[in-house]
Write a protein that holds these residues in place. Structure first.
Motif, PDB file in Angstrom:
ATOM      1  N   LEU A 292     -21.514 -24.644  26.214  1.00  0.00           N
ATOM      2  CA  LEU A 292     -22.925 -24.349  26.471  1.00  0.00           C
ATOM      3  C   LEU A 292     -23.172 -22.896  26.814  1.00  0.00           C
ATOM      4  O   LEU A 292     -24.200 -22.551  27.404  1.00  0.00           O
ATOM      5  N   SER A 293     -22.248 -22.022  26.461  1.00  0.00           N
ATOM      6  CA  SER A 293     -22.407 -20.597  26.773  1.00  0.00           C
ATOM      7  C   SER A 293     -23.365 -19.892  25.822  1.00  0.00           C
ATOM      8  O   SER A 293     -23.719 -18.726  26.031  1.00  0.00           O
ATOM      9  N   PRO A 319     -15.074 -27.447  29.583  1.00  0.00           N
ATOM     10  CA  PRO A 319     -15.244 -26.224  30.365  1.00  0.00           C
ATOM     11  C   PRO A 319     -16.726 -25.844  30.411  1.00  0.00           C
ATOM     12  O   PRO A 319     -17.418 -25.952  29.399  1.00  0.00           O
ATOM     13  N   ASP A 320     -17.196 -25.428  31.573  1.00  0.00           N
ATOM     14  CA  ASP A 320     -18.616 -25.096  31.718  1.00  0.00           C
ATOM     15  C   ASP A 320     -18.759 -23.688  32.281  1.00  0.00           C
ATOM     16  O   ASP A 320     -17.957 -23.250  33.114  1.00  0.00           O
ATOM     17  N   TYR A 321     -19.817 -23.030  31.817  1.00  0.00           N
ATOM     18  CA  TYR A 321     -20.032 -21.615  32.132  1.00  0.00           C
ATOM     19  C   TYR A 321     -21.471 -21.452  32.618  1.00  0.00           C
ATOM     20  O   TYR A 321     -22.418 -21.763  31.895  1.00  0.00           O
ATOM     21  N   THR A 344     -17.237 -20.511  36.377  1.00  0.00           N
ATOM     22  CA  THR A 344     -16.657 -21.390  35.358  1.00  0.00           C
ATOM     23  C   THR A 344     -16.111 -22.641  36.045  1.00  0.00           C
ATOM     24  O   THR A 344     -15.494 -22.552  37.109  1.00  0.00           O
ATOM     25  N   TYR A 345     -16.351 -23.777  35.426  1.00  0.00           N
ATOM     26  CA  TYR A 345     -15.955 -25.046  36.028  1.00  0.00           C
ATOM     27  C   TYR A 345     -15.211 -25.917  35.029  1.00  0.00           C
ATOM     28  O   TYR A 345     -15.501 -25.909  33.830  1.00  0.00           O
ATOM     29  N   ASN A 346     -14.249 -26.653  35.534  1.00  0.00           N
ATOM     30  CA  ASN A 346     -13.649 -27.743  34.772  1.00  0.00           C
ATOM     31  C   ASN A 346     -14.592 -28.924  34.973  1.00  0.00           C
ATOM     32  O   ASN A 346     -14.571 -29.582  36.015  1.00  0.00           O
ATOM     33  N   SER A 347     -15.417 -29.186  33.994  1.00  0.00           N
ATOM     34  CA  SER A 347     -16.601 -30.022  34.206  1.00  0.00           C
ATOM     35  C   SER A 347     -16.593 -31.313  33.404  1.00  0.00           C
ATOM     36  O   SER A 347     -15.769 -31.521  32.508  1.00  0.00           O
ATOM     37  N   ILE A 348     -17.557 -32.151  33.770  1.00  0.00           N
ATOM     38  CA  ILE A 348     -17.963 -33.287  32.948  1.00  0.00           C
ATOM     39  C   ILE A 348     -19.432 -33.094  32.619  1.00  0.00           C
ATOM     40  O   ILE A 348     -20.230 -32.760  33.501  1.00  0.00           O
TER      41      ILE A 348
END
Length: 551
Positions: A292-293, A319-321, A344-348
């Motif tokens: 989603l960057s 991965p989320d930004y 930055t996150y290790n996301s769901i």
């Protein structure tokens, strides 16, 4: 300090006793270690006697140094058997990961010396005889400490070793994994006391054996009753599709062939839609990019096209930004250009077929060194020292638990999403359930560790989370083990390791709140409070000796 390594001359008889004690300590470590997965169920029963050889040695040790020397050997043997896999030890494994895994095998037993040290301190207040009755409380304190600080690693909670003993673990809906540890250790203490009195007092021997059997049978019968209980209310079910793509976790992070990776996911997901799945789950970091960057709009469009076409939700590890143009959080990173801050996150992520509104959850329990450098917030320079070749050591810590909300056939469904390592923390999972989660999902990538004990242990520990909260658990793992575990901790369906597959399961939805879900901290907090009291009393006694206070 040198006295720790100093060897006194021993007689032949003393050397013989020392060898016997070492064998007892190694035996205790082996019995405890083989109680854990992947060893099959009957081996689990060893956990109820595993600490007896250790106790027999502790009884003869007097000084703190003697107690900790003996304890380290037992704990090291346990560590070697159960967590040898952390270094991965594969040809493609990052050297830093292998070094970290090797260090952990030796360092984890050092952390466990907190338990044996507290046992020694308890003897300063109580007799050694009474201190053995306090050992289970002290041990649970140590287990709880392993859920705290940046070095948290509660992998070997003794209660986790019972994961395959389905009937016995049902009491976890009241006491949790920490409570199971307490029960197991008290049975060990009772049998240890029985052995002590076998020759000198048969009456006490039979008394302790009888009490230990009664304790065991009480919790076993509780479990049998729970397993045979018929629910009065008809449960609602949700059809959930699970994708296991079996991608090489090392090659995936080279950022090549993103279209091929997505094609793999879509093909497997289409098989789920044919079986009427309402939501599809992809594993941890399903695509190795910040989706989603703004850089991967074509990939995002392809995913949404599939979701709209099949009217299906997607819950995926990713991965989320996040960019912060104003009021960045204290742990945000400054871009190289210096124009903005980002995290930055290790996301769901939950993607909705009917809306572009995205629900997010950033992983909160990060793996020490693997995903976050311990204490890097206080010592930023450490971030430059510890970095994986695959670039995973710099995730930000998620800010809050998230319960994902879906609208399925006019019904509202609430889902908890855990990222990999988070499913090892007993009390952490309760936060999601108290917020209304009706079932639990775990997205993971255990392929880092090959076909070792790690993936099997990780999967079985999820059974405890199911029982503690009476929630079904659905796991989506990159290379396995993906599965459905029901609220009794029974695996209803599971995949094989390193297979490319997908499946659909009917997942029951529950709103029940167990006693443990409501009050997860009772046992660890009370145990910790008692241990702190022991430390406090010892400190006062030290002050008294130091300054020679008058009575």
């Amino acid at each position: 300090m040198l006295k720790v390594f100093q060897r006194n001359k021993l007689s032949a008889e003393e050397k013989s006793f020392l060898r016997k004690d070492r064998l007892l300590l190694i035996l205790s470590g082996i019995l405890t270690g083989i109680s854990f997965t992947p060893f099959p169920f009957p081996f689990t029963l060893f956990l109820f006697i595993a600490f007896i050889p250790y106790f027999l040695v502790l009884e003869k040790r007097k000084s703190l140094l003697e107690i900790n020397r003996a304890s380290y050997l037992m704990f090291f043997t346990l560590s070697l058997i159960t967590i040898y896999w952390v270094g991965s030890w594969q040809s493609k494994a990052d050297p830093f990961l292998m070094i970290g895994g090797g260090v952990l095998i030796f360092f984890y037993p050092v952390v466990l010396l907190i338990n044996s040290t507290l046992f020694y301190l308890s003897q300063k207040i109580f007799s050694k005889e009474k201190s053995f009755w306090l050992f289970p409380i002290i041990w649970v304190t140590g287990e709880y400490l392993l859920t705290l600080t940046d070095l948290k690693f509660p992998w070997l909670i003794l209660g986790h070793g019972l994961a395959k003993f389905t009937a016995f673990i049902q009491i976890a809906d009241v006491v949790g994994a920490f409570g199971l540890s307490l029960i197991v250790l008290y049975i060990n203490v009772l049998l240890f006391k029985a052995i002590k009195y076998y020759s000198s007092d048969r009456k006490l021997f039979f008394r302790y054996v009888t009490i230990s059997l009664l304790v065991f049978m009480f919790f076993f019968i509780y479990g049998i009753i729970k397993l045979n209980r018929k629910d009065e209310k008809n449960e609602k079910y949700l059809k959930v599709g699970v994708v296991q793509p079996n991608l090489d976790p090392w090659d995936k992070w080279e950022l090549g062939g993103l279209d091929d990776i997505l094609k793999n996911y879509i093909e497997l997901s289409e098989e789920c839609t044919k079986l009427n799945a309402k939501i599809i789950i992809w594993p941890e970091t399903a695509l190795p990019v910040y989706l989603l960057s703004g850089t991967y709009s074509d990939i995002v469009d392809s995913i949404y096209s599939f979701l709209r076409k099949n009217n299906v939700y997607l819950l995926t590890g990713m991965p989320d930004y996040i960019v912060h143009y104003n009021n960045p959080p204290t742990d945000a990173k400054l871009s190289k250009s210096g124009n903005f801050y980002y995290s930055t996150y290790n996301s769901i992520l939950l993607l909705n077929p009917n809306s572009y509104e995205i629900q997010r959850y950033g992983k909160m329990q990060l793996v020490p060194l693997g995903e976050k450098v311990p204490f890097v917030d206080a010592l930023p320079f450490l971030a430059n020292w510890f970095k994986w070749g695959v670039g995973l050591s710099g995730w930000n810590v998620g800010k809050d638990t998230t319960v994902f909300k879906l609208k399925i056939d006019n019904d509202s469904v609430r889902v908890a999403g855990l990222v990999c390592y988070e499913s090892v923390f007993p009390d952490f999972v309760t936060h999601f359930v108290k917020k209304g989660a009706q079932f639990i999902t775990v997205v993971t990538n255990d392929s880092w560790y090959g076909n070792s004990s790690g993936p099997y242990q990780h999967k079985e520990f999820a059974a405890l989370r199911a029982v503690e909260n009476r929630r079904a658990v659905v796991r989506s793992a990159n290379g396995g083990i993906s599965c459905l575990i029901n609220k009794f901790g029974i695996t209803e369906f599971e995949t094989k390791m390193f297979t490319r597959t997908s499946f659909v399961v009917d997942v029951p939805l529950s709103d029940e709140l167990t006693f443990y879900t409501k009050y997860p901290f009772i046992i660890p907090i009370l145990s910790s409070a008692f241990s702190i009291w022991i430390i406090g009393i010892n400190f006062l006694l030290w002050l008294k000796r130091k300054f020679k206070f008058d009575k």
